[in-house]
Design an enzyme around this catalytic site. Structure first.
Site, PDB file in Angstrom:
ATOM      1  N   GLY A  47       0.732  -1.190  -0.013  1.00 25.55           N
ATOM      2  CA  GLY A  47       0.282  -0.377  -0.011  1.00 25.55           C
ATOM      3  C   GLY A  47       0.947   1.308   0.195  1.00 25.55           C
ATOM      4  O   GLY A  47       0.875   2.328  -0.494  1.00 25.55           O
ATOM      5  N   TRP A  84       2.429   1.806  -3.375  1.00 27.64           N
ATOM      6  CA  TRP A  84       1.403   1.681  -4.107  1.00 27.64           C
ATOM      7  C   TRP A  84       1.528   3.877  -4.509  1.00 27.64           C
ATOM      8  O   TRP A  84       1.488   3.838  -5.578  1.00 27.64           O
ATOM      9  CB  TRP A  84      -0.056   1.561  -3.642  1.00 27.64           C
ATOM     10  CG  TRP A  84      -0.531   2.201  -4.715  1.00 27.64           C
ATOM     11  CD1 TRP A  84      -1.718   1.844  -5.757  1.00 27.64           C
ATOM     12  CD2 TRP A  84      -1.469   3.054  -4.771  1.00 27.64           C
ATOM     13  NE1 TRP A  84      -2.557   2.259  -6.547  1.00 27.64           N
ATOM     14  CE2 TRP A  84      -2.942   3.215  -5.517  1.00 27.64           C
ATOM     15  CE3 TRP A  84      -1.404   3.997  -3.787  1.00 27.64           C
ATOM     16  CZ2 TRP A  84      -3.291   4.391  -6.009  1.00 27.64           C
ATOM     17  CZ3 TRP A  84      -2.574   5.222  -3.743  1.00 27.64           C
ATOM     18  CH2 TRP A  84      -3.661   5.524  -4.644  1.00 27.64           C
ATOM     19  N   HIS A  85       2.027   3.930  -3.562  1.00 28.73           N
ATOM     20  CA  HIS A  85       1.632   5.515  -3.408  1.00 28.73           C
ATOM     21  C   HIS A  85       3.365   6.134  -4.204  1.00 28.73           C
ATOM     22  O   HIS A  85       2.935   7.538  -4.612  1.00 28.73           O
ATOM     23  CB  HIS A  85       1.639   6.700  -2.193  1.00 28.73           C
ATOM     24  CG  HIS A  85       0.843   6.102  -1.021  1.00 28.73           C
ATOM     25  ND1 HIS A  85       0.003   5.149  -0.992  1.00 28.73           N
ATOM     26  CD2 HIS A  85      -0.546   7.289  -1.218  1.00 28.73           C
ATOM     27  CE1 HIS A  85      -1.107   5.012   0.124  1.00 28.73           C
ATOM     28  NE2 HIS A  85      -1.878   6.439  -0.269  1.00 28.73           N
ATOM     29  N   GLY A  86       3.969   6.175  -4.147  1.00 29.67           N
ATOM     30  CA  GLY A  86       5.026   6.050  -4.526  1.00 29.67           C
ATOM     31  C   GLY A  86       6.474   5.263  -4.827  1.00 29.67           C
ATOM     32  O   GLY A  86       6.505   4.300  -4.403  1.00 29.67           O
ATOM     33  N   PHE A 120       0.444  10.389  -7.099  1.00 32.37           N
ATOM     34  CA  PHE A 120       0.298   8.568  -7.325  1.00 32.37           C
ATOM     35  C   PHE A 120      -0.022   8.216  -8.354  1.00 32.37           C
ATOM     36  O   PHE A 120      -0.894   7.304  -8.457  1.00 32.37           O
ATOM     37  CB  PHE A 120      -0.397   8.262  -5.930  1.00 32.37           C
ATOM     38  CG  PHE A 120      -0.185   9.152  -4.641  1.00 32.37           C
ATOM     39  CD1 PHE A 120       2.174   9.299  -4.261  1.00 32.37           C
ATOM     40  CD2 PHE A 120       0.175  10.171  -3.317  1.00 32.37           C
ATOM     41  CE1 PHE A 120       2.239  10.154  -3.982  1.00 32.37           C
ATOM     42  CE2 PHE A 120      -0.257  10.711  -2.528  1.00 32.37           C
ATOM     43  CZ  PHE A 120       1.465  11.143  -2.919  1.00 32.37           C
TER      44      PHE A 120
END
Lengths: 470, 341
Positions: free
Chosen positions: A320, A323-325, A470
């Site tokens: 998770g 996933w943001h970066g 993102f």
């Protein structure tokens, strides 16, 4: 196109009358699809092809999975969908990150590797629409939904402009049925839509962007600032990211309502959570439920024993974070949340045997949760390890600032406003203004908020939404 | 009657919302109240003993003292054994985009004190946004000289050498009357009335300052771009490169002739001032310090002197430039002080 720009309202003012005037479901959907691609292409038209590719692949694979009777073939088709979607995501988002890390490891082992560093531009919203299309094929594979045979509906489901670039990550089972009927917004939807847009815009522009100015300047060169100023920047970032993203979600939901579409709520007053598990049920709900349904549960969830539950939680939160970066900071951020969740689970097992909880303890839990979450934002916002180190060093080696009270006042002002709005929403819902009895009072309040926001927008530069990256 | 009641309900809810927004905006320092005040002795100046926050290309917190200039409290008459240096310039010198502790004046003072612990040095920041040489000289006569500075340091760019008083209004000005310099305050009755009429609103409601900022953007011709983004193409302004030979304007020339010998002229831009400025300084016994090497050195080390990374804008000097200039000027001044000992 930014929601917090006049251009967006210009765009909206042109497309809405045309949309309302169109007679059929087909014409409305085709028109919305064109508008969505135009909206996306406004940043960079080249990325429209990527969006289209992802759409075509999943449309075909979804159909094939559904029509195939062989389990083996279905599995291979799902793998193909995962491979192409995640492949595109990896190339555009994570390629350089992996190469850089591989190079660092090789360097440490005295292997000199000169890999090509591709200068890839990150397509806006790629993580959002990739997850959205992925859920479609996975749900078909799991026989939860049937595929649509209407390409326009499906393409609109993927590219629907109010939620295309920063969510909410909608599921096919809730959005596709809406798009497969003629979109006809009711008067209530229009009222709610306008209200949500104004409230969202106020949140984004007047709270998020203005807090962001402090944050950007201070994080840009931490060496110039003193302890309280850095603490202020961390707290204000916690406010900024919430106001920014929840403001975006409000506008997205509001715009969708104007088109007769209901999008899911992405936030439910997350800073009013008494523990970290509740926080994750209220923060970026569409992502956390996606990760729960398509990652945590398939890993076994909490059905395979305690230690496996903890491991699953950690894997989910780490991915998770990623996933943001493509940065270790996001991994640390996710990891910290994983640790919090594990510790909370452990504590909860012990705590559930005791019953009573005083109001003071409850209040303390709110504060503690807010503090823990805010602490993790530090890793989210820091650009690199050196910045994080400097922040810790500045806080530990306390330096008194001549502006101590000024910063205290600024922090308190933002906290009071954010929590007051949240409290009203918590009590009366996201369109709480509409619950007031007098229509004139509603108009007065909304026009006041809109005027202030527009004036501020006119004189200050529009900041992009934090989640766009993102 | 019913209509009036309805109208009042609408008005009160609207104004009530504006009031709450106003409270939030002012306490969170999203926008500032006006920090200007009109005084009979110096014209439009900064408010006394105020702290003000400003965001533009940079993030600035400056505070004024009771004498209406940026800096700590000082005594009006110079204490014994104290060397006073007055910095005179525009918003660059004032430090309009940074915290007071990072301004040129503070860096100079810290460095001078560090290098000469036996001397008490005070560097007073008389920088004011929008000032040109005519304003600066008038300001010197009306306010700065009361503080008995030992050195006056003028920061001038080529543009500042033109004593144009068309904007901003109500500032002190220098003119030539009967072949000698005359100091006055630029009081145009219409401007003063406009200022007095709006003063209550701009000094008490941030909302009006936001409105003012909008008005400024409109005047700058930015409306089309703001409203229509990529759909709007800004009219191209034809830039005519002229081989303009610099000539002193008569007021500036006279000011240079009247500046006291303890005045130092510094160029406040990366480009060198016209050679005639240096010649004029020599002619009138003024010191001229060319600081362009500071800008060059910064550039060589990868720092653009007016680049603001947080906002991705170019504008005033950034912190690195203030730091560099502050240290270099302090070194030169220290040399000068040693020589005068």
């Amino acid at each position: 196109m930014l929601f917090n720009s006049f251009v967006f309202f210009f765009f909206l003012s042109i497309i809405l009358p045309i949309f309302y005037a169109l007679p059929s479901k087909k014409s409305k959907n085709i028109f919305l699809l064109i508008c969505s691609y135009f909206f996306y292409g406004y940043w960079d038209w080249r990325f429209c092809f990527l969006l289209l590719t992802s759409t075509i692949i999943d449309f075909i694979i979804g159909e094939k999975i559904f029509s195939s009777s062989s389990d083996n073939k279905r599995k291979w088709l799902l793998r193909l969908s995962l491979f192409t979607n995640l492949g595109i995501l990896c190339v555009f988002k994570y390629f350089n990150f992996f190469i850089e890390n591989f190079k660092t490891i090789a360097d440490n082992l005295n292997f000199k590797l000169d890999f090509i560093h591709l200068n890839i531009l990150l397509p806006i919203g790629i993580s959002f629409y990739t997850f959205q299309t992925l859920s479609y094929t996975i749900d078909i594979y799991n026989k939860k939904i049937k595929p649509t045979n209407n390409f326009v509906d499906f393409a609109l489901f993927v590219s629907f402009f109010p939620q295309l670039v920063a969510g909410p990550i909608e599921r096919a089972k809730t959005l596709l049925p809406q798009l497969s009927k003629k979109l006809n917004p009711s008067f209530t939807q229009i009222k709610q839509g306008i209200t949500l847009i104004i409230l969202g815009l106020f949140r984004k522009v007047m709270i998020g962007d203005t807090a962001g100015r402090y944050v950007d300047h201070i994080f840009n060169d931490l060496s110039l600032y003193k302890s309280i100023e850095i603490i202020a920047a961390i707290i204000l970032f916690s406010i900024q990211i919430y106001a920014d993203f929840s403001g975006y979600s409000h506008i997205a939901r509001g715009t969708a309502k104007l088109l007769g579409v209901e999008l899911m709520k992405n936030f439910e007053q997350p800073y009013f959570s008494q523990n970290i598990a509740k926080f994750w049920r209220r923060w970026h709900i569409s992502l956390s439920t996606w990760l729960r349904d398509y990652l945590y549960f398939p890993l076994g969830g909490n059905r395979k024993g305690l230690s496996r539950t903890y491991l699953n939680l950690m894997i989910t939160m780490l991915l998770g974070g990623l996933w943001h970066g493509a940065s270790w900071n996001f991994v640390i951020w996710g990891g910290l949340h994983g640790v919090y969740l594990i510790l909370y689970k452990m504590y909860h097992r012990f705590q559930s045997k005791k019953n009573s909880k005083s109001k003071l303890i409850n209040f303390g839990n709110y504060i503690l949760t807010f503090f823990l979450v805010t602490f993790t934002w530090l890793f989210f916002r820091s650009e690199n390890y050196e910045s994080t180190e400097m922040i810790f060093s500045k806080i530990i080696n306390w330096e008194t600032s001549e502006y101590f009270y000024l910063f205290l006042r600024v922090i308190c002002s933002y906290l009071v406003v954010v929590f007051s709005i949240d409290y009203i929403e918590y009590k009366y819902g996201h369109t709480s203004v509409l619950k007031l009895k007098s229509n004139l009072v509603i108009i007065g309040i909304l026009s006041g908020l809109f005027l202030v926001t527009l004036m501020y927008m006119f004189q200050a530069d529009s900041l992009p939404f934090v989640y766009f990256q993102f | 009657m019913r209509f009036v009641k309805k109208f009042l309900i609408l008005l009160f809810s609207f104004l009530g919302t504006l009031f709450f927004c106003e409270l939030f905006i002012s306490s969170a320092k999203i926008a500032e109240l006006s920090f200007a005040e009109y005084y009979d002795d110096i014209g439009k100046g900064l408010l006394k003993s105020r702290e003000f926050v400003n965001f533009n290309e940079g993030f600035s917190i400056l505070s004024t003292n009771e004498y209406r200039f940026v800096g700590d409290v000082v005594s009006k008459s110079k204490p014994k054994n104290t060397i006073r240096v007055a910095l005179i310039g525009d918003s660059f010198v004032q430090g309009a985009q940074m915290f007071e502790r990072h301004t040129l004046s503070r860096i100079m003072e810290d460095n001078l004190r560090l290098k000469s612990p036996n001397k008490v040095v005070e560097v007073l920041n008389f920088g004011r946004a929008g000032f040109n040489v005519g304003h600066m000289y008038a300001y010197q006569k009306l306010l700065i000289e009361d503080f008995e500075p030992d050195y006056f340091i003028y920061f001038l760019s080529k543009e500042d050498l033109v004593s144009d008083y068309s904007f901003p209004p109500l500032l002190p000005r220098t003119d030539i009357i009967n072949d000698s310099l005359s100091i006055s305050i630029n009081v145009e009755t219409s401007e003063l009335n406009k200022y007095q009429n709006t003063k209550f609103l701009t000094q008490n409601f941030t909302f009006f300052n936001i409105l003012n900022a909008c008005r400024y953007k409109v005047n700058q011709g930015e409306t089309g771009g703001i409203l229509f983004g990529k759909f709007y193409s800004k009219p191209q302004i034809k830039i005519i490169e002229s081989e303009h030979v610099f000539e002193f304007d008569p007021i500036t020339s006279k000011i240079f002739e009247n500046l006291s010998k303890n005045t130092i002229i510094i160029n406040s831009n990366a480009s060198i001032l016209p050679i005639k400025v240096e010649e004029k300084c020599v002619e009138n016994g003024l010191l001229y310090w060319d600081m362009t090497y500071c800008f060059d050195e910064l550039q060589k080390s990868g720092i653009i002197f007016n680049e603001w990374k947080a906002t991705n804008k170019l504008g005033h000097w950034n912190q690195y430039c203030h730091q560099k200039l502050g240290i270099e000027i302090a070194n030169k001044l220290n040399h000068l002080l040693d020589e005068s000992d």
